[in-house]
Design an enzyme around this catalytic site. Structure first.
Site, short mmCIF file in Angstrom:
data_model
loop_
_atom_site.label_atom_id
_atom_site.label_comp_id
_atom_site.label_asym_id
_atom_site.label_seq_id
_atom_site.Cartn_x
_atom_site.Cartn_y
_atom_site.Cartn_z
N SER A 1 15.35 137.12 52.25
CA SER A 1 13.97 136.64 52.55
C SER A 1 12.90 137.59 52.15
CB SER A 1 14.10 136.09 54.01
OG SER A 1 12.87 135.54 54.55
N LEU B 1 10.23 140.47 51.85
CA LEU B 1 10.20 141.60 51.32
C LEU B 1 11.57 142.06 50.68
CD1 LEU B 1 8.11 143.70 54.06
CD2 LEU B 1 7.14 142.15 52.21
N ASP C 1 22.81 140.14 54.27
CA ASP C 1 21.79 139.48 55.30
C ASP C 1 22.55 138.50 56.06
OD1 ASP C 1 18.51 138.56 54.69
OD2 ASP C 1 19.72 137.30 55.99
N VAL D 1 23.61 143.94 60.38
CA VAL D 1 23.45 145.71 60.16
C VAL D 1 23.77 146.10 61.47
CG1 VAL D 1 21.80 145.49 58.25
CG2 VAL D 1 21.13 145.30 60.61
N SER E 1 6.54 150.06 59.63
CA SER E 1 5.27 148.79 59.70
C SER E 1 4.40 149.73 60.25
CB SER E 1 5.81 147.76 61.02
OG SER E 1 4.54 147.26 61.31
N TYR F 1 8.88 146.41 69.28
CA TYR F 1 8.65 146.37 67.68
C TYR F 1 8.13 147.75 67.07
CZ TYR F 1 7.42 144.80 63.14
OH TYR F 1 7.41 144.63 61.65
N LYS G 1 9.98 150.55 65.08
CA LYS G 1 9.40 151.02 63.64
C LYS G 1 9.09 152.66 63.78
CE LYS G 1 10.30 147.06 61.72
NZ LYS G 1 10.99 146.93 60.60
N THR H 1 5.21 136.55 54.26
CA THR H 1 6.35 136.30 54.19
C THR H 1 7.03 135.11 55.63
OG1 THR H 1 7.50 137.78 55.95
CG2 THR H 1 6.94 138.63 53.82
N1 LIG Z 1 5.83 140.79 56.77
C1 LIG Z 1 5.24 141.55 57.36
O1 LIG Z 1 3.97 141.37 57.61
C2 LIG Z 1 5.90 142.81 57.75
C3 LIG Z 1 4.93 143.86 58.28
C4 LIG Z 1 5.44 145.18 58.68
C5 LIG Z 1 7.03 145.41 58.61
N2 LIG Z 1 7.66 144.38 58.21
C6 LIG Z 1 9.13 144.28 58.13
O2 LIG Z 1 9.81 144.31 57.09
C7 LIG Z 1 11.06 143.62 57.14
C8 LIG Z 1 11.23 142.38 56.34
O3 LIG Z 1 10.46 141.41 56.72
P1 LIG Z 1 10.07 140.17 56.32
O4 LIG Z 1 8.42 140.11 56.54
O5 LIG Z 1 10.62 140.18 54.82
O6 LIG Z 1 10.71 139.31 57.19
P2 LIG Z 1 11.78 137.95 56.95
O7 LIG Z 1 12.22 137.21 58.04
O8 LIG Z 1 11.27 137.24 55.82
O9 LIG Z 1 13.23 138.57 56.37
C9 LIG Z 1 13.98 139.39 56.98
C10 LIG Z 1 15.35 139.14 56.87
O10 LIG Z 1 16.31 140.09 57.51
C11 LIG Z 1 17.53 139.42 58.05
N3 LIG Z 1 18.05 139.88 58.98
C12 LIG Z 1 17.48 139.71 60.60
N4 LIG Z 1 18.46 140.34 61.34
C13 LIG Z 1 19.36 140.75 60.62
C14 LIG Z 1 20.67 141.49 60.77
N5 LIG Z 1 20.91 141.84 62.09
N6 LIG Z 1 21.36 141.83 59.88
C15 LIG Z 1 21.00 141.42 58.72
N7 LIG Z 1 20.09 140.88 58.03
C16 LIG Z 1 19.21 140.47 59.24
C17 LIG Z 1 16.84 138.07 58.19
O11 LIG Z 1 18.20 136.88 57.99
C18 LIG Z 1 15.92 137.77 57.02
O12 LIG Z 1 16.39 137.30 55.89
C19 LIG Z 1 11.40 143.80 58.49
O13 LIG Z 1 12.04 144.88 59.09
C20 LIG Z 1 9.80 143.90 59.26
O14 LIG Z 1 9.76 144.08 60.23
C21 LIG Z 1 7.16 142.98 57.91
C1 LIG Z 2 4.94 141.47 61.61
C2 LIG Z 2 3.87 141.52 62.57
C3 LIG Z 2 4.66 141.96 63.97
C4 LIG Z 2 5.26 140.73 64.46
O1 LIG Z 2 6.36 141.21 64.80
C5 LIG Z 2 4.38 139.28 64.67
C6 LIG Z 2 3.74 139.21 63.18
C7 LIG Z 2 3.10 138.08 63.43
C8 LIG Z 2 3.62 136.78 63.78
C9 LIG Z 2 4.39 137.09 65.09
C10 LIG Z 2 4.17 136.26 66.18
C11 LIG Z 2 5.08 136.52 67.28
O2 LIG Z 2 5.05 135.75 68.35
C12 LIG Z 2 6.29 137.51 67.28
C13 LIG Z 2 5.67 138.75 66.47
C14 LIG Z 2 5.23 138.20 65.02
C15 LIG Z 2 6.34 138.01 64.04
C16 LIG Z 2 3.12 140.59 62.76
C17 LIG Z 2 2.32 140.53 61.50
C18 LIG Z 2 2.05 141.84 61.22
C19 LIG Z 2 2.86 142.56 62.22
C20 LIG Z 2 3.35 143.74 61.41
O3 LIG Z 2 4.63 144.21 61.58
C21 LIG Z 2 2.32 144.70 61.01
O4 LIG Z 2 2.86 145.67 60.23
#
Ligand SMILES: NC(=O)c1ccc[n+]([C@@H]2O[C@H](COP(=O)([O-])OP(=O)(O)OC[C@H]3O[C@@H](n4cnc5c(N)ncnc54)[C@H](O)[C@@H]3O)[C@@H](O)[C@H]2O)c1
Ligand SMILES: C[C@]12CC(=O)[C@H]3[C@@H](CCC4=CC(=O)CC[C@@]43C)[C@@H]1CC[C@@H]2C(=O)CO
Length: 255
Positions: A15, A17, A36, A60, A148, A161, A165, A196
């Site tokens: 999923s 990233l 995953d 993981v 993050s 969180y 990170k 995402t």
């Molecule tokens: N989307 C954002 O704005 C954002 C910002 C900063 C950091 N991140 C980080 O980027 C990474 C990817 O996030 P994303 O936005 O693609 O989210 P996402 O929810 O689309 O993808 C995360 C994936 O990780 C998998 N996963 C969760 N727990 C797991 C486990 N225990 N073992 C194996 N797989 C597991 C889920 O099944 C999912 O497919 C995360 O670490 C998230 O914290 C996301």
């Molecule tokens: C991804 C990020 C941090 C989070 O965990 C939240 C997300 C916005 C939507 C959310 C709502 C919730 O109630 C749970 C937390 C979360 C998934 C945030 C957007 C940017 C945040 C981040 O990590 C910035 O780097």
């Protein structure tokens, strides 16, 4: 290293990233292992990427699960040249809530998955990669982690969180220093706000508002933009032991 004909183990690869990294690397001639929890999305993406991909159900935080996934990767593709740690969960919980102190269980869960899960994969995959025949340059592989901006600009409700990170940020340099002897580089990307499924739960006005907080470009990041940086990190040997914010210059407000 060049990505063509190399194999990359992508946690969270089903999923967001991680999936964007899988698509870009596969399109660039690499082989990808989608490690995953999500059987449905993982299998679907593996079907989409055909012979370039292998989905392996993986948790993981579970040592045996990761060991089995890494072995499946080696059995299928013969070796492993890199890891992209994207597996992770979001979290929002105040330290003192309406019903009193927040639960230790929820804090522990976020740390376990985001931080300890990342470390678990680094230690097990790193040992395998350390046994590779080195490239001409001496490089054996590369590990990319996902932190993050919350590691630096943690908002109210993001204690767990941000701590998870921040831990990933903190371990990047010491592991890069240790792994240098093996020719393995260790880097971390700290994304800002990316479009995402992690944000899927947010109402559209909230998503738009988050995007407008980004100085430039005033929008949510696209997963392919994260993937492009990850691919560059793999290809640029001078990138090691560093954390790169990928965030459009956003600095998160307190809340
Ligand atoms: N989307 C954002 O704005 C954002 C910002 C900063 C950091 N991140 C980080 O980027 C990474 C990817 O996030 P994303 O936005 O693609 O989210 P996402 O929810 O689309 O993808 C995360 C994936 O990780 C998998 N996963 C969760 N727990 C797991 C486990 N225990 N073992 C194996 N797989 C597991 C889920 O099944 C999912 O497919 C995360 O670490 C998230 O914290 C996301
Ligand atoms: C991804 C990020 C941090 C989070 O965990 C939240 C997300 C916005 C939507 C959310 C709502 C919730 O109630 C749970 C937390 C979360 C998934 C945030 C957007 C940017 C945040 C981040 O990590 C910035 O780097």
């Amino acid at each position: 290293m060049q990505v063509e004909n190399k194999t990359f183990f992508i946690t969270g690869g089903a999923s967001g990233l991680g999936a964007a990294c899988a698509r870009l690397l596969a399109k660039s001639g690499a082989r990808v292992v989608l490690a995953d929890l999500n059987q449905e999305t993982g299998s679907a993406l593996a079907r989409e990427l055909a012979e370039a991909a292998l989905f392996v159900p993986t948790n993981v935080v579970d040592e045996q699960s990761v060991q089995q996934a890494l072995q499946a990767a080696r059995d299928h593709f013969g070796t492993l040249h890199g890891v992209i740690n994207c597996a992770g969960i979001g979290s929002a919980e105040k330290v003192i809530g309406k019903n009193g102190p927040s639960s230790l269980e929820s804090f522990t869960r976020v740390i376990n998955i985001n931080l300890i899960g990342t470390f678990n994969v680094i230690r097990l995959a790193g040992e395998i990669i350390s046994q590779n025949t080195p490239e001409e340059s001496g490089e054996r592989g590369v590990i990319i982690n996902t932190a993050s901006v919350a590691a630096f600009d943690g908002q109210i409700g993001q204690a767990a969180y941000s701590a998870s990170k921040g831990g990933i940020v903190g371990m990047t340099l010491p592991i890069a220093r240790e792994f240098a002897r093996y020719g393995i580089r260790v880097m971390t990307i700290a994304p800002g706000i990316f479009d995402t499924p992690l944000l899927a739960g947010l109402p559209e006005p909230a998503r738009i508002s988050l995007g407008q907080q980004v100085p430039f470009p005033p929008r949510l990041g696209r997963p392919d933009e994260y993937a492009a940086l990850a691919k560059h990190i793999i290809e640029n040997e001078m990138l090691n032991g560093e954390v790169i914010r990928l965030d459009g210059a956003i600095r998160m407000q307190p809340r």
